[in-house]
Motif scaffolding. Structure first.
Motif, PDB file in Angstrom:
ATOM      1  N   LEU A   1       0.061  -1.698  -8.018  1.00 53.63           N
ATOM      2  CA  LEU A   1      -0.212  -0.498  -7.162  1.00 53.63           C
ATOM      3  C   LEU A   1      -1.836  -0.134  -7.415  1.00 53.63           C
ATOM      4  CD1 LEU A   1       2.946  -0.417  -6.561  1.00 53.63           C
ATOM      5  CD2 LEU A   1       2.145   1.553  -5.329  1.00 53.63           C
TER       6      LEU A   1
ATOM      7  N   SER B   1      -4.547  -0.261  -4.374  1.00 54.46           N
ATOM      8  CA  SER B   1      -5.175   0.879  -3.989  1.00 54.46           C
ATOM      9  C   SER B   1      -6.810   0.666  -4.111  1.00 54.46           C
ATOM     10  CB  SER B   1      -4.845   1.893  -4.886  1.00 54.46           C
ATOM     11  OG  SER B   1      -5.406   3.329  -4.425  1.00 54.46           O
ATOM     12  N   ALA B   2      -7.172  -0.301  -4.973  1.00 58.45           N
ATOM     13  CA  ALA B   2      -8.593  -0.660  -5.308  1.00 58.45           C
ATOM     14  C   ALA B   2      -8.758  -1.383  -3.895  1.00 58.45           C
ATOM     15  CB  ALA B   2      -8.851  -1.129  -6.353  1.00 58.45           C
TER      16      ALA B   2
ATOM     17  N   LEU C   1      -9.602   0.174   0.106  1.00 60.14           N
ATOM     18  CA  LEU C   1     -10.880   0.741   0.943  1.00 60.14           C
ATOM     19  C   LEU C   1     -11.892  -0.387   1.164  1.00 60.14           C
ATOM     20  CD1 LEU C   1     -11.544   4.262  -0.591  1.00 60.14           C
ATOM     21  CD2 LEU C   1      -9.959   3.466   1.307  1.00 60.14           C
TER      22      LEU C   1
ATOM     23  N   ARG D   1       6.416   8.063  -4.300  1.00 62.99           N
ATOM     24  CA  ARG D   1       5.082   8.881  -4.153  1.00 62.99           C
ATOM     25  C   ARG D   1       4.013   7.705  -4.315  1.00 62.99           C
ATOM     26  NH1 ARG D   1       2.764  12.610  -8.696  1.00 62.99           N
ATOM     27  NH2 ARG D   1       1.524  13.533  -7.059  1.00 62.99           N
ATOM     28  N   ARG D   2       4.122   6.657  -5.268  1.00 59.02           N
ATOM     29  CA  ARG D   2       2.949   6.007  -5.212  1.00 59.02           C
ATOM     30  C   ARG D   2       2.886   5.176  -4.199  1.00 59.02           C
ATOM     31  NH1 ARG D   2       3.741   2.931 -10.510  1.00 59.02           N
ATOM     32  NH2 ARG D   2       1.737   2.093  -9.985  1.00 59.02           N
TER      33      ARG D   2
ATOM     34  N   SER E   1       1.493   7.231  -1.225  1.00 65.87           N
ATOM     35  CA  SER E   1       0.058   7.347  -1.374  1.00 65.87           C
ATOM     36  C   SER E   1      -0.846   6.158  -1.186  1.00 65.87           C
ATOM     37  CB  SER E   1      -0.385   7.756  -2.869  1.00 65.87           C
ATOM     38  OG  SER E   1       0.193   8.943  -3.127  1.00 65.87           O
ATOM     39  N   LEU E   2      -0.239   4.954  -1.454  1.00 70.73           N
ATOM     40  CA  LEU E   2      -0.926   3.806  -1.028  1.00 70.73           C
ATOM     41  C   LEU E   2      -1.053   3.952   0.509  1.00 70.73           C
ATOM     42  CD1 LEU E   2      -2.418   1.278  -1.892  1.00 70.73           C
ATOM     43  CD2 LEU E   2      -0.240   0.160  -1.769  1.00 70.73           C
TER      44      LEU E   2
ATOM     45  N   HIS F   1      -0.810   6.082   2.628  1.00 67.46           N
ATOM     46  CA  HIS F   1      -2.054   7.136   3.350  1.00 67.46           C
ATOM     47  C   HIS F   1      -3.327   6.555   3.264  1.00 67.46           C
ATOM     48  CE1 HIS F   1       0.238  10.583   4.596  1.00 67.46           C
ATOM     49  NE2 HIS F   1       0.902  10.772   3.554  1.00 67.46           N
ATOM     50  N   ILE F   2      -3.784   6.417   1.721  1.00 64.62           N
ATOM     51  CA  ILE F   2      -4.965   5.465   1.280  1.00 64.62           C
ATOM     52  C   ILE F   2      -5.390   4.391   2.229  1.00 64.62           C
ATOM     53  CG2 ILE F   2      -6.272   4.405  -0.354  1.00 64.62           C
ATOM     54  CD1 ILE F   2      -4.730   6.248  -2.506  1.00 64.62           C
TER      55      ILE F   2
ATOM     56  N   ARG G   1      -4.249   3.893   5.294  1.00 68.44           N
ATOM     57  CA  ARG G   1      -3.845   4.228   6.489  1.00 68.44           C
ATOM     58  C   ARG G   1      -2.964   3.390   7.081  1.00 68.44           C
ATOM     59  NH1 ARG G   1      -6.893   8.840   6.218  1.00 68.44           N
ATOM     60  NH2 ARG G   1      -9.178   8.587   5.490  1.00 68.44           N
TER      61      ARG G   1
ATOM     62  N   ASN H   1       6.396  15.547  -2.848  1.00 68.84           N
ATOM     63  CA  ASN H   1       5.336  16.486  -2.491  1.00 68.84           C
ATOM     64  C   ASN H   1       4.136  15.599  -1.762  1.00 68.84           C
ATOM     65  OD1 ASN H   1       4.698  14.790  -4.745  1.00 68.84           O
ATOM     66  ND2 ASN H   1       3.685  16.281  -5.818  1.00 68.84           N
ATOM     67  N   LEU H   2       4.520  14.942  -0.858  1.00 74.15           N
ATOM     68  CA  LEU H   2       3.556  14.294   0.068  1.00 74.15           C
ATOM     69  C   LEU H   2       4.129  14.141   1.473  1.00 74.15           C
ATOM     70  CD1 LEU H   2       0.967  12.486   0.423  1.00 74.15           C
ATOM     71  CD2 LEU H   2       2.157  10.627  -1.011  1.00 74.15           C
ATOM     72  N   GLU H   3       3.220  14.259   2.335  1.00 78.17           N
ATOM     73  CA  GLU H   3       3.901  14.381   3.999  1.00 78.17           C
ATOM     74  C   GLU H   3       4.042  12.742   4.370  1.00 78.17           C
ATOM     75  OE1 GLU H   3      -0.283  15.921   4.111  1.00 78.17           O
ATOM     76  OE2 GLU H   3      -0.109  15.357   6.382  1.00 78.17           O
TER      77      GLU H   3
END
Ligand SMILES: Cc1cc2nc3c(=O)[nH]c(=O)nc-3n(C[C@H](O)[C@H](O)[C@H](O)COP(=O)(O)O)c2cc1C
Ligand SMILES: Cc1cc2nc3c(=O)[nH]c(=O)nc-3n(C[C@H](O)[C@H](O)[C@H](O)COP(=O)(O)O)c2cc1C
Lengths: 453, 453
Positions: free
Chosen positions: B78, B82-83, B86, B109-110, B113-114, B116-117, B119, B204-206
């Motif tokens: 992960l 994540s790197a 983008l 969560r992770r 998060s990925l 979201h990051i 998209r 804790n993440l939408e």
């Protein structure tokens, strides 16, 4: 000996401060900034342009509807920082991760991966989780008591450091011509059996550019300070007054020295909230406006957090502050006890406590650029800190700091002009940890095999 | 009904295949590719240019000196993905994570998060960890037995899905004018108490762009297939022959249907290892060269892996294959049993087993571009798979696939010309999971409160 320059961190969307409750309302900030990777990239690049040492990401894994707005929904720190790694070149990437609800193998691996990806810029803010409710998200009825929290934290970090040493620096020759990928005598199992963790190892990841990512520690109790003195390269803390800050830094350095460490290698870096105006009056008016914008109702709810999100709305506001120290016992005990003590010592009502803690707060760094620069330099010269973690989320306010305050400090030689290094360790002026097995090998007589893998 | 186009994944530095042992030796590949983020970025961008649906990162957390070279030292999936997020725009980012040695809150969560990051491009390959030795890195003396491994896996994924639903899609109005950040009636605690995990929530993440990251599953046992049919959007598997692949896909679809799912929403995507030459002969010669380059000694060691890294070097090579099924019981049992069964059925010696499994292996996709394209299309048309995960690490060989094989398949309408969507779910043609609370709300009479948060 020439002292280091003042180290600079930028806390993105984090830890308290007078304006946190209204950050999301600011017209300059997207209301969903806490999940918007572009917003973080822009902030990190601004901080890098200003030659900051690091960006700092705080964290939690427990929310209530009363949690700070940007805590309700936010990106996991390491996932976030890894995305920033390829969008920046020099700035350090420090993420918070709790030793209470992670396994050391997983965290050691993730931070070492971030260190590889960022080419030597990873940092780990070691915490034990302040919100007692976190336990419920990890199959536990109750958060650990302080002794266990900090016992786990110490062992956790020691295991991670052991795992980071799994490969000696030259364990992977990867010689294509000779066909030799690995030198198996330089790959080591840790074989750790401790009180809280058993970890055989080795880590499936070679030595990263910093050997060990930079270790921050945050947690102010006796136990927390002891942990910091033992394992931290840098301490993230609060600093309310010059005297408190000096005393804290002196104590931490003494503790580190007592443990046989060089106190120069333990940097104390409190979070600070500068409020800057063209004039001192303008800055003070800004601060008043920020403080005045928080409703009493919200402040009353937020007071509950250190006490395990205790509900203070059930009490008579004008009666003496209730004795709810037990509620804080497994949360932010240090903060809860400090509040309780002040209330007792000064005989405060609940209303007065709320006012004192959130509505008549005053930053020691409020004023014109010159005033703020002077104050920072004065504290720095007085040994109050080695660096500061700036908590300013509004871009135009952050720009006031970088464009108006920093040039003054740069002129005076207090902060750097250029990065000295491509690694966070290098920029912080911290030594690179030696690989334990390579060190043992170097110390041993040549013909005596000392290593078991 | 028009069928989907064939889905394409690129496995980066992963899972077996004939050439894996010599990948690091290839002059085109940096010897430290497995920790070189630039190498991964380049591969992901190439795959994206060829309109692949996804890159796929396999994983493990246990090594021995005999582990595949690129497994000895590699980035955590992960952090790596994540790197990449983008550095790419359309391609899906699928990472392997084990349910055996992670907590559902952290993984949920992770991955969110990925999502979201990136998209909307995150995927999770759910595994239970094949190497029994992994247990030792997580404070356990022994790996879980199969029932526990897969019991945990199912509950783990269900908890993650519950956590991903914590916020209804419109739970965060973030209305700056009205000063309303959260609608607390649309934030839900999960309050899960199960056999293996208790998780209160909320996350804790939408809601992330895909609502739930795409779920892959890998693990071929009875228990594994059952899990896949229950929870997976896509299955990562092996495919040795057309008949086996057809049977596997049919079975998976039937199982999914029996569980009330639409089998169209379970994509079977085996890993394949095409070997392409200008002519069929050239390709076959390539394959022979690859197979011939693996030493018997290395093949003998690698045979140990499915059997918990059992040491086969202690046996007489020409005696009947030893009965070591017990050794595989908590590792790759399915594979270990298949090897043992074949050895018994055909009365093979250890030497013959080694030769059969690593030195006379033959890819069903070997030949000229035309031949390989024909074979892929034939399997696809025969219902052997919905997509393929290509394991080709040498850039020039990958280019042969993208530049010579894909244009043929594109011409025939088998693969896409352009991305249909900006999300992985969209490109795979998978529906977006409905939020359970919003669905309940929509189904309930207007005036009846159905939700407890
Ligand atoms: C300046 C500071 C920052 C902190 N940041 C975090 C954080 O980001 N996440 C977290 O879980 N805990 C954080 N903590 C909390 C600590 O982990 C700790 O649980 C809490 O402070 C209570 O411990 P103490 O009494 O030792 O301070 C922070 C503490 C301090 C003092
Ligand atoms: C195609 C395929 C890919 C796999 N990839 C991984 C992986 O990347 N990491 C891992 O820990 N296990 C992986 N597994 C292993 C499974 O998690 C599982 O533990 C193993 O296959 C034994 O279970 P089984 O008997 O159900 O196949 C994979 C399995 C298959 C079939």
């Amino acid at each position: 000996m020439s002292r280091r320059t003042l180290k600079l961190g930028a806390v993105l969307l984090g830890v308290g401060g007078p304006g946190q409750h209204r950050t999301w309302l600011d017209p300059e900030i997207p209301a969903d900034a806490s999940v918007d990777i572009d917003w973080y990239v822009a902030r990190a690049q601004e901080a890098e342009a200003a030659k900051f040492d690091l960006v700092f990401i705080v964290d939690s894994q427990f929310i209530t509807p009363d949690s700070p707005h940007h805590y309700l929904s936010r990106l996991e720190p390491l996932t976030l920082l890894s995305a920033l790694a390829l969008q920046t070149r020099n700035i350090g990437l420090v993420g918070t991760a709790t030793t209470s609800y992670n396994s050391p193998f997983n965290l050691a691996r993730r931070f070492a991966s971030l260190d590889h990806i960022s080419r030597g810029r990873a940092g780990w803010n070691v915490v034990t989780s302040g919100d007692a409710g976190t336990a419920g998200n990890y199959s536990r009825d109750e958060h650990y008591d302080y002794a266990t929290r900090y016992g786990r934290a110490l062992e956790h970090v020691r295991v991670a450091q052991g795992l980071w040493d799994s490969y000696e620096p030259d364990a992977l020759p990867r010689d294509k011509e000779a066909g030799v990928f690995l030198d198996p005598t330089k790959l080591h199992a840790l074989d750790h059996r401790g009180e809280y963790f058993s970890v055989v190892g080795p880590l499936n990841l070679e030595r990263s550019p910093q050997a060990h990512p930079v270790i921050f520690q945050a947690g102010d109790s006796e136990e927390g300070r002891d942990l910091g003195a033992e394992i931290a390269d840098a301490i993230f803390t609060h600093a309310a007054t010059l005297e408190q800050a000096q005393a804290f830094r002196t104590e931490l350095r003494d503790r580190a020295a007592a443990k046989g460490r060089d106190p120069e290698n333990v940097l104390v870096m409190p979070g600070i909230f500068p409020i800057i105006g063209e004039t001192d009056e303008e800055a003070r008016a800004k601060q008043d406006a920020i403080l005045g914008s928080k409703s009493f109702e919200r402040a009353l709810k937020e007071l509950g957090r250190p006490f395990g999100w205790h509900d203070f709305t059930v009490y008579d506001l004008d009666a003496p502050f209730p004795d709810v120290r037990d509620a804080g016992e497994r949360s932010f005990r240090t903060q809860a006890n400090a509040i309780s003590k002040l209330a007792r010592d000064e005989n405060l009502s609940l209303r007065q406590v709320v006012e004192r803690f959130s509505q008549s707060w005053s930053s020691p760094f409020v004023g014109s650029p010159e005033t703020v620069a002077d104050a920072i330099q004065a504290w720095y010269d007085a040994g109050a800190f080695d660096g500061i973690n700036i908590s300013v989320n509004v871009p135009s306010e952050f720009a006031l700091f970088t464009d108006r305050v920093l040039p003054i400090l740069r002129e005076r030689g207090v902060v750097r002009r250029e990065y000295e290094s491509s690694t966070l360790r290098g920029n912080l002026g911290l030594p690179e940890p030696e690989n334990r097995y390579a060190a043992a090998r170097a110390a041993a007589p040549q013909d005596e095999p000392v290593l078991v893998s």
